[in-house]
Design a protein around this motif. Structure first.
Motif, PDB file in Angstrom:
ATOM      1  N   SER A  15      -1.557  -3.738 -10.520  1.00  0.00           N
ATOM      2  CA  SER A  15      -1.532  -2.335 -10.961  1.00  0.00           C
ATOM      3  C   SER A  15      -1.270  -1.401  -9.787  1.00  0.00           C
ATOM      4  O   SER A  15      -0.603  -0.380  -9.921  1.00  0.00           O
ATOM      5  N   CYS A  16      -1.825  -1.756  -8.623  1.00  0.00           N
ATOM      6  CA  CYS A  16      -1.639  -0.915  -7.436  1.00  0.00           C
ATOM      7  C   CYS A  16      -0.181  -0.924  -6.997  1.00  0.00           C
ATOM      8  O   CYS A  16       0.348   0.088  -6.540  1.00  0.00           O
ATOM      9  N   LEU A  17       0.468  -2.070  -7.139  1.00  0.00           N
ATOM     10  CA  LEU A  17       1.892  -2.140  -6.786  1.00  0.00           C
ATOM     11  C   LEU A  17       2.705  -1.231  -7.708  1.00  0.00           C
ATOM     12  O   LEU A  17       3.579  -0.485  -7.264  1.00  0.00           O
ATOM     13  N   LEU A  18       2.372  -1.296  -8.986  1.00  0.00           N
ATOM     14  CA  LEU A  18       3.083  -0.446  -9.954  1.00  0.00           C
ATOM     15  C   LEU A  18       2.845   1.030  -9.642  1.00  0.00           C
ATOM     16  O   LEU A  18       3.773   1.838  -9.610  1.00  0.00           O
ATOM     17  N   HIS A  19       1.598   1.351  -9.366  1.00  0.00           N
ATOM     18  CA  HIS A  19       1.251   2.739  -9.078  1.00  0.00           C
ATOM     19  C   HIS A  19       1.960   3.217  -7.807  1.00  0.00           C
ATOM     20  O   HIS A  19       2.490   4.323  -7.759  1.00  0.00           O
ATOM     21  N   GLN A  20       1.948   2.352  -6.818  1.00  0.00           N
ATOM     22  CA  GLN A  20       2.631   2.701  -5.567  1.00  0.00           C
ATOM     23  C   GLN A  20       4.118   2.938  -5.821  1.00  0.00           C
ATOM     24  O   GLN A  20       4.724   3.848  -5.272  1.00  0.00           O
ATOM     25  N   PHE A  21       4.682   2.147  -6.699  1.00  0.00           N
ATOM     26  CA  PHE A  21       6.118   2.271  -6.963  1.00  0.00           C
ATOM     27  C   PHE A  21       6.437   3.527  -7.783  1.00  0.00           C
ATOM     28  O   PHE A  21       7.399   4.228  -7.511  1.00  0.00           O
ATOM     29  N   THR A  22       5.621   3.816  -8.804  1.00  0.00           N
ATOM     30  CA  THR A  22       5.957   4.966  -9.658  1.00  0.00           C
ATOM     31  C   THR A  22       5.435   6.277  -9.081  1.00  0.00           C
ATOM     32  O   THR A  22       6.067   7.314  -9.231  1.00  0.00           O
ATOM     33  N   GLU A  23       4.288   6.232  -8.406  1.00  0.00           N
ATOM     34  CA  GLU A  23       3.675   7.490  -7.945  1.00  0.00           C
ATOM     35  C   GLU A  23       3.732   7.659  -6.434  1.00  0.00           C
ATOM     36  O   GLU A  23       3.363   8.706  -5.927  1.00  0.00           O
ATOM     37  N   LYS A  24       4.106   6.584  -5.745  1.00  0.00           N
ATOM     38  CA  LYS A  24       4.103   6.582  -4.282  1.00  0.00           C
ATOM     39  C   LYS A  24       2.721   6.909  -3.713  1.00  0.00           C
ATOM     40  O   LYS A  24       2.573   7.638  -2.740  1.00  0.00           O
ATOM     41  N   LYS A  25       1.720   6.387  -4.369  1.00  0.00           N
ATOM     42  CA  LYS A  25       0.346   6.618  -3.921  1.00  0.00           C
ATOM     43  C   LYS A  25      -0.431   5.311  -4.066  1.00  0.00           C
ATOM     44  O   LYS A  25      -0.123   4.500  -4.927  1.00  0.00           O
ATOM     45  N   PHE A  26      -1.453   5.184  -3.205  1.00  0.00           N
ATOM     46  CA  PHE A  26      -2.310   4.011  -3.359  1.00  0.00           C
ATOM     47  C   PHE A  26      -3.481   4.377  -4.249  1.00  0.00           C
ATOM     48  O   PHE A  26      -4.096   5.423  -4.084  1.00  0.00           O
ATOM     49  N   MET A  27      -3.742   3.529  -5.196  1.00  0.00           N
ATOM     50  CA  MET A  27      -4.830   3.784  -6.110  1.00  0.00           C
ATOM     51  C   MET A  27      -6.018   2.955  -5.647  1.00  0.00           C
ATOM     52  O   MET A  27      -6.072   1.749  -5.857  1.00  0.00           O
ATOM     53  N   ALA A  28      -6.950   3.623  -4.957  1.00  0.00           N
ATOM     54  CA  ALA A  28      -8.142   2.906  -4.496  1.00  0.00           C
ATOM     55  C   ALA A  28      -9.070   2.727  -5.691  1.00  0.00           C
ATOM     56  O   ALA A  28      -8.992   3.472  -6.663  1.00  0.00           O
ATOM     57  N   ASN A  29      -9.932   1.760  -5.626  1.00  0.00           N
ATOM     58  CA  ASN A  29     -10.906   1.497  -6.701  1.00  0.00           C
ATOM     59  C   ASN A  29     -10.240   1.371  -8.074  1.00  0.00           C
ATOM     60  O   ASN A  29     -10.730   1.897  -9.061  1.00  0.00           O
ATOM     61  N   CYS A  30      -9.118   0.709  -8.067  1.00  0.00           N
ATOM     62  CA  CYS A  30      -8.399   0.546  -9.319  1.00  0.00           C
ATOM     63  C   CYS A  30      -9.171  -0.415 -10.215  1.00  0.00           C
ATOM     64  O   CYS A  30      -9.516  -1.519  -9.804  1.00  0.00           O
ATOM     65  N   PRO A  31      -9.493  -0.007 -11.428  1.00  0.00           N
ATOM     66  CA  PRO A  31     -10.249  -0.909 -12.309  1.00  0.00           C
ATOM     67  C   PRO A  31      -9.367  -2.076 -12.764  1.00  0.00           C
ATOM     68  O   PRO A  31      -8.145  -1.973 -12.723  1.00  0.00           O
ATOM     69  N   HIS A  32     -10.012  -3.148 -13.168  1.00  0.00           N
ATOM     70  CA  HIS A  32      -9.243  -4.274 -13.694  1.00  0.00           C
ATOM     71  C   HIS A  32      -8.472  -3.816 -14.916  1.00  0.00           C
ATOM     72  O   HIS A  32      -8.978  -3.059 -15.730  1.00  0.00           O
ATOM     73  N   THR A  33      -7.265  -4.302 -15.013  1.00  0.00           N
ATOM     74  CA  THR A  33      -6.470  -3.965 -16.197  1.00  0.00           C
ATOM     75  C   THR A  33      -6.936  -4.847 -17.344  1.00  0.00           C
ATOM     76  O   THR A  33      -6.896  -6.075 -17.242  1.00  0.00           O
ATOM     77  N   ILE A  34      -7.405  -4.192 -18.387  1.00  0.00           N
ATOM     78  CA  ILE A  34      -7.819  -4.976 -19.554  1.00  0.00           C
ATOM     79  C   ILE A  34      -6.804  -4.677 -20.640  1.00  0.00           C
ATOM     80  O   ILE A  34      -6.996  -3.795 -21.463  1.00  0.00           O
ATOM     81  N   GLY A  35      -5.682  -5.336 -20.547  1.00  0.00           N
ATOM     82  CA  GLY A  35      -4.605  -5.070 -21.482  1.00  0.00           C
ATOM     83  C   GLY A  35      -3.285  -5.086 -20.741  1.00  0.00           C
ATOM     84  O   GLY A  35      -3.127  -5.805 -19.760  1.00  0.00           O
ATOM     85  N   VAL A  36      -2.372  -4.284 -21.199  1.00  0.00           N
ATOM     86  CA  VAL A  36      -1.064  -4.210 -20.575  1.00  0.00           C
ATOM     87  C   VAL A  36      -0.720  -2.748 -20.395  1.00  0.00           C
ATOM     88  O   VAL A  36      -0.778  -1.977 -21.345  1.00  0.00           O
ATOM     89  N   GLU A  37      -0.428  -2.365 -19.151  1.00  0.00           N
ATOM     90  CA  GLU A  37      -0.074  -0.980 -18.911  1.00  0.00           C
ATOM     91  C   GLU A  37       1.425  -0.883 -18.674  1.00  0.00           C
ATOM     92  O   GLU A  37       2.116  -1.887 -18.541  1.00  0.00           O
ATOM     93  N   PHE A  38       1.867   0.330 -18.558  1.00  0.00           N
ATOM     94  CA  PHE A  38       3.279   0.556 -18.702  1.00  0.00           C
ATOM     95  C   PHE A  38       3.704   1.689 -17.786  1.00  0.00           C
ATOM     96  O   PHE A  38       3.019   2.700 -17.699  1.00  0.00           O
ATOM     97  N   GLY A  39       4.770   1.482 -17.049  1.00  0.00           N
ATOM     98  CA  GLY A  39       5.268   2.557 -16.189  1.00  0.00           C
ATOM     99  C   GLY A  39       6.780   2.554 -16.176  1.00  0.00           C
ATOM    100  O   GLY A  39       7.408   1.525 -16.437  1.00  0.00           O
ATOM    101  N   THR A  40       7.371   3.711 -15.903  1.00  0.00           N
ATOM    102  CA  THR A  40       8.833   3.752 -15.835  1.00  0.00           C
ATOM    103  C   THR A  40       9.271   4.475 -14.571  1.00  0.00           C
ATOM    104  O   THR A  40       8.551   5.308 -14.036  1.00  0.00           O
ATOM    105  N   ARG A  41      10.438   4.144 -14.111  1.00  0.00           N
ATOM    106  CA  ARG A  41      11.051   4.917 -13.040  1.00  0.00           C
ATOM    107  C   ARG A  41      12.544   4.686 -13.107  1.00  0.00           C
ATOM    108  O   ARG A  41      12.994   3.583 -13.409  1.00  0.00           O
ATOM    109  N   ILE A  42      13.279   5.758 -12.844  1.00  0.00           N
ATOM    110  CA  ILE A  42      14.731   5.615 -12.816  1.00  0.00           C
ATOM    111  C   ILE A  42      15.163   5.415 -11.369  1.00  0.00           C
ATOM    112  O   ILE A  42      14.771   6.169 -10.477  1.00  0.00           O
ATOM    113  N   ILE A  43      15.924   4.380 -11.158  1.00  0.00           N
ATOM    114  CA  ILE A  43      16.400   4.093  -9.808  1.00  0.00           C
ATOM    115  C   ILE A  43      17.920   4.065  -9.837  1.00  0.00           C
ATOM    116  O   ILE A  43      18.536   4.164 -10.894  1.00  0.00           O
ATOM    117  N   GLU A  44      18.496   3.946  -8.665  1.00  0.00           N
ATOM    118  CA  GLU A  44      19.944   3.909  -8.610  1.00  0.00           C
ATOM    119  C   GLU A  44      20.388   2.636  -7.898  1.00  0.00           C
ATOM    120  O   GLU A  44      19.890   2.311  -6.829  1.00  0.00           O
TER     121      GLU A  44
END
Lengths: 870, 215
Positions: free
Chosen positions: B25-54
């Motif tokens: 989840s932290c990798l995804l967050h870093q990629f979409t938000e360019k931020k590190f998410m400290a104390n990231c809770p365990h993902t209980i399910g499936v989360e979803f993120g998008t980003r447009i790249i070139e």
């Protein structure tokens, strides 16, 4: 009812609109209107609001059809009454207003509205008059006039704060300071779509493409610049003369600079009845050929398009270099001659998109004769009404040029020809326009040339025929749009072919154009924003817990656990439990139920979901399989709570299924050496594995023996035992019997009745994974199959199965013999369904008859022998 | 207004898989938000993120599914693999067990995705050098043996995160260019959107309608 009437009164609406504002900001007038958004319409309330030194028109979107409080109104747009402010009506006839547009310096594009009650002219008229008065007053006190060309709002600020104000504040009203109070009402340029209407689901959240378009439009001022184009309009009534040999250069090449776009209009190209009746629509190529030879020599041109209706032809010619900038071009024609149909009068038009603006050129030939003023006005309205392009009518264009033989004459006799300036006062078109009867919101340049009609052909002499027609300015060029500036407006005396003189006018028009570099920058920026917006605007749901602990679960008991799901995000949330896989469409195991299993939650709402477990005979073997040899609680199922357009949450159903005789194979039951309640699943699975190889400890399951024994002792005369209709009311007792059986409670008194014992027996027989008669030789179901062979098939079953079958059938035979009420058909059918549960599609009748063969005859000898075997 | 400049040309579906706590989840967050998410809770399910790249001047929308790593969810998360164009398989360089489980994750990926799914192995937490339990070399060798792309990355400081997502996209794009992906098959994990240029020339674009100019 009373309430409703109060709420609908104008005063009530006035009040709630006023509540939106601070003291000192006074609502002067309100107007109900709607806007068209695609094919939908969206209601608006417009409010004219005054402060001490400035005014603005607010457009409110409504959260519900009948707003009850001020919070049902959401500011959608604000039009400060500044120098660029315009409120323009689309009046199609004198009675009703079809629509109107609002714009101001601060809004890049004008917005079109339609009065909600077009027939009630009062509300609209008084609103419009008040707005006009205020604008006039502001203009007067500012002691200057609005310029024809208003510089567009342009904000070069990279941060894109939006709502940029005009940079030009040259002493005119509309300064930023005057309107600072509006900032409070401007919508935050926030990425989160915090909007009451979105949160309660009454307005959809913009997504992807539409959000992108919205943002792009919102930031238009950052990349749209005005680019000036030269437009050359020309009109000539040729009076049916062949003009393909005439030198048109004095008419078409008269400008100093080469035009970018030509709009060349002819009338009366062909006066023949044939052309009229056939509605000739093929452009006259020879004339177009002559046009192309006669254009300005300073540039290369190509014909964009020509449209013709009988005598009227409109040809649009563009500079080759701007051709790629025209991305759309449509043509249309309308006849208003006899029956409002014939093409001898009417109009032809071309609509095109140049860069980011739409342009419309209309060539019309209106009704003739001095007295037909009214008819000419009607023709104008008719053309406006009927000349429709694919997505817009004439009035929706950013720039409109209306040219042609409009046929308006002079309200005077020819003797009075003196000074053209005096004569113009009698010009019917000027009179009608001043009276707002025609060409509302159009402009015409000053006429400084002599009338264009009627001359003796070949001369510059006024009509010398018998009719002695009086001169008139029949041939005119008008325009509509604020960004158009006329350069010249002339007639061409030199061209003498017709009884009309040709007319032309040149213009500079500011066309909205994308600055490609700026656009690319904004595009990138918005792409990133929309990306972020999409991530930030995922619907979210919070669940109270993701583990539902059912602890100990027993056969045939009902359990439930509730948990809360809440919507704490700013969007409405649609949730549902997701199917397990594409092939397994169940959302949970068969012995679990979820209520509700889908729903919608608007912002701030929560909902309790109940998950139930009830393990019945049909499903218990699956639970046993799942429990396997695990000791203690295990995840019995994982439910997938899906949020539409968002994430999925896994809800784990935890619990431990406690061992019971129900659901276990008879072989296993024959291997037990202690009460099931004292056993762990690990032991049971071990026994189960060995039960195929090891000798059985007992000849048939104690549980079955105890039930049949009890029935034999107590229930032989019971009425209605073993009915096809199974009574579920007895369930509670059955669970007591379950515990009695599982704890080997033979010492204690049987806790049930013959009826519950019978039901428990049936459940025990039907709860095992495989039916009692398993494996099954399908031949035995054939009614002609020798009974001897049927007995042999029974003989081949595993010892516990065989023993249970024989013991059971002997008991049932006896029961039928002794019990007057017993019906062999019913009993055979019931046990046929339970004992033979083949996956093959076996007819119920066959199963019944098979069992019946055993029940109808005594099989004691066979049974005795068989028992001896084991 | 010309229409449809929101023209990303492709949509690529990604999944992120790997043991619990490796930092998916932290990798995804870093990629979409360019931020590190400290104390990231365990993902209980499936989360979803998008980003447009070139990639190669093409706009590509990445749809990234971040899955729960807990063993008990394994059976459920398997249903999310289908139609992934890219799989980011993550382990934690400071916990050998997460590396040891890779072959099981890889088996799932191979079984549940199409043969052209690009698998990128990420050794996360490269910032925690002092507690490293898995060397770069052995992981690189594992990747090479199994034909995986590989990098060590840090969701905390962002090192190699962008690269891992982009490299995967480049590889998928290359597969498309070389005709290895059938864009019509839903399993490809790629949706192609014909681009809608903001400005088209009339001659090529205008349908031959009687109301329109025949020029």
């Amino acid at each position: 009812m009373n309430n409703g009437t109060v709420e609908n009164t104008p005063t009530f609406i006035f009040q709630i609109v006023q509540e939106k504002f601070l003291p000192g900001e006074t609502v002067k007038a309100v107007l109900h209107a709607y806007q068209r958004i695609g094919v939908e319409t969206s209601n608006r309330i417009l409010a004219l609001v005054a402060t001490q030194d400035s005014y603005a028109v607010f457009s409110f979107a409504l959260a519900c059809d009948k707003p009850r409080t001020f919070s049902d109104l959401v500011v959608d747009n604000i039009f400060p009454i500044d120098k660029g402010f315009r409120m323009e009506s689309e009046v199609r006839n004198t009675i009703s207003v079809l629509g109107f547009s609002l714009s101001s310096s601060q809004s890049a594009r004008k917005s079109t509205f339609y009065p909600s009650h077009p027939d009630d002219a009062d509300e609209y008229t008084s609103f419009k008059l008040l707005v006009d008065d205020i604008f006039d007053y502001k203009v007067r006190t500012a002691d200057t006039y609005p310029q024809a060309i208003v510089p567009p709002p342009f904000d070069d600020d990279e941060s894109g704060t939006g709502g940029g104000t005009t940079t030009d504040e040259s002493g005119f009203f509309g300064s930023e300071k005057e309107f600072s109070w509006l900032a409070r009402y401007r919508r935050e340029d926030d990425l989160l779509a915090i909007d009451r209407c979105i949160a309660d689901g009454s307005k959809p959240l913009l997504k992807g493409e539409s959000k992108f378009q919205y943002e792009l439009k919102k930031h238009e001022h950052e990349y749209i610049i005005n680019k000036t184009y030269r437009i050359y309009c020309a009109t000539w009534n040729v009076n049916g003369q062949q003009c393909n040999a005439t030198n048109l250069r004095p008419w078409l090449a008269a400008s100093e600079d080469p035009p970018d776009i030509y709009a060349i209009a002819f009338q009366e190209l062909d006066l023949s009845p044939k052309a009229i009746t056939l509605s000739e629509s093929r452009p006259d190529r020879s004339v177009i050929h002559n046009i192309m030879k006669s254009l300005h020599e300073g540039a290369q041109y190509e014909e964009l398009c020509s449209v013709r209706l009988v005598g009227m032809m409109l040809t649009i010619v563009v500079k080759r270099s701007i051709r790629p900038n025209i991305t759309r071009c449509e043509k249309q024609s309308v006849g208003t001659g006899a029956l409002n149909l014939m093409g001898n009068k009417g109009g032809v038009g071309v609509s095109l998109t140049l860069n980011e603006d739409s342009l419309c050129f209309v060539n019309s030939h209106l009704a003739a004769h001095v007295s037909e003023v009214q008819r000419r006005n009607e023709d104008f309205n008719e053309i406006n009404r009927r000349l429709l392009f694919s997505t817009q009518d004439i009035s929706n264009h950013d720039h409109i040029f209306w040219i042609g033989d409009l046929n308006y004459r002079l309200n005077m006799t020819s003797d009075e020809i003196t000074d053209y300036r005096v004569m113009l006062k009698f010009d019917q078109l000027n009179i009608e326009r001043a009276a707002h009867r025609v060409f509302e919101n159009y402009y015409e340049g000053e006429i400084t040339f002599q009338p264009t009609y009627k001359y003796d052909p070949g001369t510059d002499n006024w009509d010398s025929s018998e009719k002695h027609r009086q001169p008139a300015w029949c041939d005119r060029i008008l325009w509509r749009g604020d960004k158009i500036k006329q350069i010249v407006y002339r007639n061409v005396m030199k061209i003498q072919l017709s009884d009309h003189k040709p007319v032309y006018a040149t213009f500079l028009a500011d066309i909205k154009t994308k600055d490609e570099q700026k656009y690319k920058r904004v595009h990138e920026k918005i792409l990133k924003r929309v990306d972020k917006y999409e991530n930030d605007n995922q619907p979210q749901i919070t669940v109270e817990k993701t583990d539902l602990d059912f602890e100990e679960i027993k056969f045939n008991e009902e359990y439930f656990r509730d948990f809360t799901v809440a919507n704490n995000c700013h969007l409405p949330v649609e949730f549902s439990f997701k199917e397990k896989t594409e092939t397994d469409m169940r959302i949970c195991e068969d012995w679990i139920s979820i209520d509700p299993c889908y729903g919608t939650l608007i912002t701030g709402r929560s909902l309790s979901i109940r998950v139930k477990i009830h393990i019945k005979s049909e499903t218990v073997w699956r639970v046993i399989k799942k429990q396997g040899n695990h000791i203690g609680k295990i995840p019995l199922d994982i439910l997938v709570l899906h949020v539409k357009n968002g994430r999925d949450i896994f809800i784990t159903v935890m619990g431990e299924y406690k061992p019971s005789c129900f659901g276990l194979p008879v072989e296993t039951l024959c291997c037990l050496d202690k009460p099931i309640v004292d056993m762990q699943w690990s032991e049971l699975t071990e026994i189960q594995m060995k039960s195929t190889t090891e000798p059985f400890k007992i000849t048939m399951p104690r549980e079955i023996f105890l039930l049949i024994d009890y029935l034999y002792r107590v229930g032989m005369q019971e009425i209605n035992l073993f009915q096809l209709e199974r009574s579920f009311k007895v369930n509670d007792n059955i669970n007591e019997i379950r515990d009695w059986l599982d704890s080997c409670g033979a010492a204690e008194e049987f806790p049930g009745t013959p009826h519950t014992a019978a039901e428990a027996l049936l459940m025990l027989l039907e709860s095992s994974g495989n039916p009692l008669i398993h494996p099954l030789d399908l031949n035995v179901l054939n009614p002609d199959y020798p009974f001897e062979l049927c007995l042999r098939a029974i003989h081949k079953l595993s010892t516990p199965r065989k023993n249970v079958f024989l013991y059971l059938t002997m008991f049932l035979h006896e029961f039928i013999e002794q019990n007057r009420n017993a019906n062999i058909e019913v009993i055979a059918k019931l046990f046929g369904m339970i004992l033979i549960r083949s996956s093959h599609d076996i007819h119920g009748l066959q199963r019944k008859n098979f069992i019946k063969r055993f029940l109808s005859r005594g099989i004691f000898n066979f049974a005795r022998n068989e028992f001896k075997y084991s | 207004m010309s229409s449809g400049p929101y023209n990303y040309n492709y949509i690529f579906k990604y999944i992120i898989i790997g043991d619990m706590g490796v930092g998916k989840s932290c990798l995804l967050h870093q990629f979409t938000e360019k931020k590190f998410m400290a104390n990231c809770p365990h993902t209980i399910g499936v989360e979803f993120g998008t980003r447009i790249i070139e990639v190669a001047d093409k706009k590509i929308k990445l749809q990234i599914w971040d899955t729960a790593g807990q063993e008990r969810f394994r059976a459920v998360t398997r249903s999310y693999y289908r139609g992934a164009a890219g799989a980011l398989m993550v382990y934690d360089i400071t916990r050998r067990s997460t590396y040891n489980h890779l072959s099981s994750w890889l088996t799932d990926t191979r079984n549940l995705t199409n043969p052209n799914t690009v698998i990128f192995l990420i050794g996360n937490k490269s910032d925690l050098e002092s507690t490293r339990e898995v060397t770069y070399e052995e992981a690189k060798q594992f990747a090479d043996e199994n034909g995986l792309m590989f990098a060590e990355a840090s969701a905390m400081n962002g090192q190699n995160v962008e690269e891992a997502f982009l490299e995967t996209a480049r590889k998928i794009y290359q597969n498309i260019q070389e005709g290895r992906l059938d864009l019509n098959a839903s399993e490809s994990g790629v949706q192609h959107r014909p681009s809608q240029p903001g400005r088209t020339s009339l001659t090529s674009d205008t349908p031959n309608n009687k109301d329109q100019c025949s020029c």
